[in-house]
Design an enzyme around this catalytic site. Structure first.
Site, PDB file in Angstrom:
ATOM      1  N   TYR A 140       3.674   6.788   9.888  1.00 46.36           N
ATOM      2  CA  TYR A 140       2.961   5.764   9.464  1.00 46.36           C
ATOM      3  C   TYR A 140       3.754   4.615   8.930  1.00 46.36           C
ATOM      4  O   TYR A 140       3.491   3.473   9.048  1.00 46.36           O
ATOM      5  CB  TYR A 140       1.595   6.024   8.555  1.00 46.36           C
ATOM      6  CG  TYR A 140       0.522   4.992   8.449  1.00 46.36           C
ATOM      7  CD1 TYR A 140      -0.416   4.821   9.304  1.00 46.36           C
ATOM      8  CD2 TYR A 140       0.518   4.180   7.425  1.00 46.36           C
ATOM      9  CE1 TYR A 140      -1.283   4.010   9.295  1.00 46.36           C
ATOM     10  CE2 TYR A 140      -0.510   3.086   7.409  1.00 46.36           C
ATOM     11  CZ  TYR A 140      -1.283   3.143   8.370  1.00 46.36           C
ATOM     12  OH  TYR A 140      -2.599   2.048   8.083  1.00 46.36           O
ATOM     13  N   HIS A 178       0.883  -1.124  -0.127  1.00 48.85           N
ATOM     14  CA  HIS A 178      -0.096  -0.093  -0.009  1.00 48.85           C
ATOM     15  C   HIS A 178       0.842   1.051   0.181  1.00 48.85           C
ATOM     16  O   HIS A 178       1.544   1.507   0.723  1.00 48.85           O
ATOM     17  CB  HIS A 178      -0.860   0.088   1.231  1.00 48.85           C
ATOM     18  CG  HIS A 178      -1.915  -1.032   1.157  1.00 48.85           C
ATOM     19  ND1 HIS A 178      -3.300  -0.826   1.570  1.00 48.85           N
ATOM     20  CD2 HIS A 178      -2.284  -2.221   0.509  1.00 48.85           C
ATOM     21  CE1 HIS A 178      -4.109  -1.818   1.333  1.00 48.85           C
ATOM     22  NE2 HIS A 178      -3.330  -2.732   0.641  1.00 48.85           N
ATOM     23  N   PRO A 216      -5.148   0.858  18.436  1.00 48.70           N
ATOM     24  CA  PRO A 216      -4.692   0.341  17.063  1.00 48.70           C
ATOM     25  C   PRO A 216      -4.844   1.507  15.834  1.00 48.70           C
ATOM     26  O   PRO A 216      -4.579   0.922  14.831  1.00 48.70           O
ATOM     27  CB  PRO A 216      -5.615  -0.791  16.686  1.00 48.70           C
ATOM     28  CG  PRO A 216      -6.906  -0.399  17.775  1.00 48.70           C
ATOM     29  CD  PRO A 216      -6.255   0.164  18.871  1.00 48.70           C
ATOM     30  N   TYR A 242      -9.375   5.641   7.220  1.00 49.63           N
ATOM     31  CA  TYR A 242      -9.877   6.016   8.351  1.00 49.63           C
ATOM     32  C   TYR A 242     -10.747   7.120   8.480  1.00 49.63           C
ATOM     33  O   TYR A 242     -10.301   8.169   7.886  1.00 49.63           O
ATOM     34  CB  TYR A 242      -8.173   6.563   9.012  1.00 49.63           C
ATOM     35  CG  TYR A 242      -7.322   5.491   9.394  1.00 49.63           C
ATOM     36  CD1 TYR A 242      -6.675   4.933   8.257  1.00 49.63           C
ATOM     37  CD2 TYR A 242      -7.281   4.795  10.743  1.00 49.63           C
ATOM     38  CE1 TYR A 242      -5.610   4.084   8.584  1.00 49.63           C
ATOM     39  CE2 TYR A 242      -6.271   3.916  10.735  1.00 49.63           C
ATOM     40  CZ  TYR A 242      -5.348   3.509   9.786  1.00 49.63           C
ATOM     41  OH  TYR A 242      -4.342   2.742  10.000  1.00 49.63           O
ATOM     42  N   LYS A 273       0.451   0.299  14.779  1.00 49.72           N
ATOM     43  CA  LYS A 273       1.768   0.179  15.383  1.00 49.72           C
ATOM     44  C   LYS A 273       2.095  -0.868  16.401  1.00 49.72           C
ATOM     45  O   LYS A 273       3.217  -1.298  16.568  1.00 49.72           O
ATOM     46  CB  LYS A 273       2.186   1.634  16.261  1.00 49.72           C
ATOM     47  CG  LYS A 273       2.431   2.842  15.100  1.00 49.72           C
ATOM     48  CD  LYS A 273       3.839   2.690  14.525  1.00 49.72           C
ATOM     49  CE  LYS A 273       3.911   3.758  13.384  1.00 49.72           C
ATOM     50  NZ  LYS A 273       3.466   2.765  11.924  1.00 49.72           N
TER      51      LYS A 273
END
Ligand code: RFL
Ligand code: PHB
Length: 409
Positions: free
Chosen positions: A394, A75, A296, A204, A300
């Protein structure tokens, strides 16, 4: 009492224990893994899905990367939607070419279990009454019962990879431990379903009804989460109610593409930030969830477990290959530096993306906290500099090396 021996005793056959065991075995360092539950039970826990490049590289070093490369999906970006309006974080562009891999924790665990079995390495499942003994001496040991027989595993070092509820962390005397904790006033209800994902990248969603996440395991298997009150139980959420609520929180284009179907797993996870300092006591090292938990939202948890494994692996290699026992003192400091960054990122993302309703946070009244967080998120998303801050955390911060031998004090 039967006596068995290994250089390293590993407590817990989750991803941390299995990965460490595999890396050590490849270097000729003997290890035995002790696990409380059955292998099937471990594989029944649906958890992480997003892996940093550092994790993938470590699994490659362990020699178990083939299926991850073949079946995992790279991704290069992910989306943050605010009340239906989507902003794409182009991780690859913003982080100098880095990306993440979407590959389920269950699959990694299965690959590591199979590799361990194929190499003939010892894992004892369904062990009971694990106790860590003499961890500050040169002769630590672990006692336990397996198949009705009592054992003592004598070793040089113990890796406590036994998760948040394990026995390793409490072995460090309470007066020597500092524990930092924040429990969030909501949980995540997760659903796994054999339906095509709504999007080929994660979304998200910050929404006035509460947070939602659209994730996936493959082109035909989806993983979705919604924020729910801590008082909710799985039974309160029949599949139809879950899909209806998810649809309301997704951006309209994604909601229009949503394919629903029967859930094949459904569970509620509480959200917690937790850090135990230090992560080393004598010849005991805490690794992964045994030492720290993140909510979550930043993906991580498993990735921090992997950086602990990488650091402990470097320490033990230096101990066994170069005879340098001094370096064990570096473990906790190096591991914790990266853990704190991951904790801060996960806490920050959680604050910005969830609805705290009238609960408030950090001594701020609910509506004030909500407005601060709205402002924070829109500020970071509005500029390339802000998006870069999100992207580079990220994809994962770099792993730290041990201090070189010749600069030891
Ligand atoms: P685990 O996986 O908890 O494994 C510990 C093992 O130790 C065993 N054990 C014992 N064995 C012997 N004796 C005892 N006394 C024992 N006590 C316990 C347990 O049975 C177990 O098998 O810890 P480990 O290996 O450190 O791995 C950590 C990860 O599992 C965890 O951090 C991640 O799943 C967190 N996480 C995510 N991490 C990511 O990096 N990316 C993600 O996308 C991501 N998504 C998630 C997540 C966690 C979630 N939940 C449910 C908390 C999504 C969710 C919903
Ligand atoms: C998941 O796919 O389970 C997942 C992905 C990203 C997260 C958390 C969980 O931040």
């Amino acid at each position: 009492m039967k006596i068995i021996k290994a250089q390293v005793a590993v407590i817990g056959a989750g991803p941390s224990g299995l990965l460490l065991g595999q890396l050590l075995a490849k270097q000729g360092i003997s290890n035995i893994i002790l696990e409380k539950v059955t292998g099937e039970y471990v594989l029944g826990r649906i958890r992480a899905g997003i892996l940093e490049q550092g994790f993938v590289d470590l699994v490659r070093e362990a020699g178990v990367v083939d299926r991850m490369v073949a079946e995992g999906e790279v991704h290069e970006g992910f989306n943050i939607a605010i009340n239906g309006h989507c902003v794409r974080i182009d991780m690859k562009k913003l982080s100098d070419g880095d990306s993440v891999v979407c590959y389920g924790q269950v699959e990694i665990t299965r690959d590591l279990m199979e590799a361990r079995q194929a190499a003939g390495l010892s894992t004892y499942y369904e062990v009971e009454g694990v106790k860590l003994k003499n961890v500050t001496s040169d002769n630590p040991s672990v006692t336990y019962t397996h198949a009705g027989e009592k054992y003592e595993l004598q070793c040089d070092y113990i890796a406590g990879c036994d998760g948040f509820h394990g026995v390793s962390r409490p072995t460090i005397p309470a007066e020597l431990r500092i524990e930092h904790e924040r429990i969030y006033p909501f949980g995540w209800l997760g659903v796994l379903s054999d339906t095509p994902p709504v999007s080929d990248e994660l979304i998200y969603c910050k929404h006035q009804r509460g947070f939602a996440l659209a994730s996936m395991r493959s082109a035909t298997r989806s993983r979705y989460y919604i924020q729910v009150p801590l008082s909710d139980r799985v039974e309160d959420w029949p599949d139809d109610a879950f899909w209806d609520e998810l649809k309301k929180r997704l951006p309209p284009e994604a909601a229009a593409r949503l394919v629903t179907g029967p859930s094949i797993e459904k569970s509620i996870a509480p959200l917690r930030s937790f850090i135990c300092e230090p992560m080393q006591y004598g010849n005991l090292f805490l690794v992964g969830d045994a030492a720290h938990i993140v909510p979550p939202t930043g993906a991580k948890g498993l990735n921090l477990a992997a950086s602990d494994v990488a650091t402990l692996y470097k320490v033990l290699l230096r101990v066994y290959k170069e005879g340098d026992k001094e370096c064990i003192k570096q473990y906790s400091e190096i591991a914790l530096r990266r853990v704190w960054h991951g904790e801060r990122f996960s806490w920050w993302m959680t604050n910005m993306l969830h609805n705290f309703d009238d609960m408030g946070s950090h001594d701020l009244e609910g509506a004030t906290f909500a407005r601060f967080m709205e402002s924070e998120l829109s500020y970071y998303l509005a500029s390339q500099a802000g998006q870069k801050v999100i992207a580079e955390q990220y994809v994962g911060l770099p792993y730290e090396e041990l201090a070189p031998l010749d600069t030891r004090s």
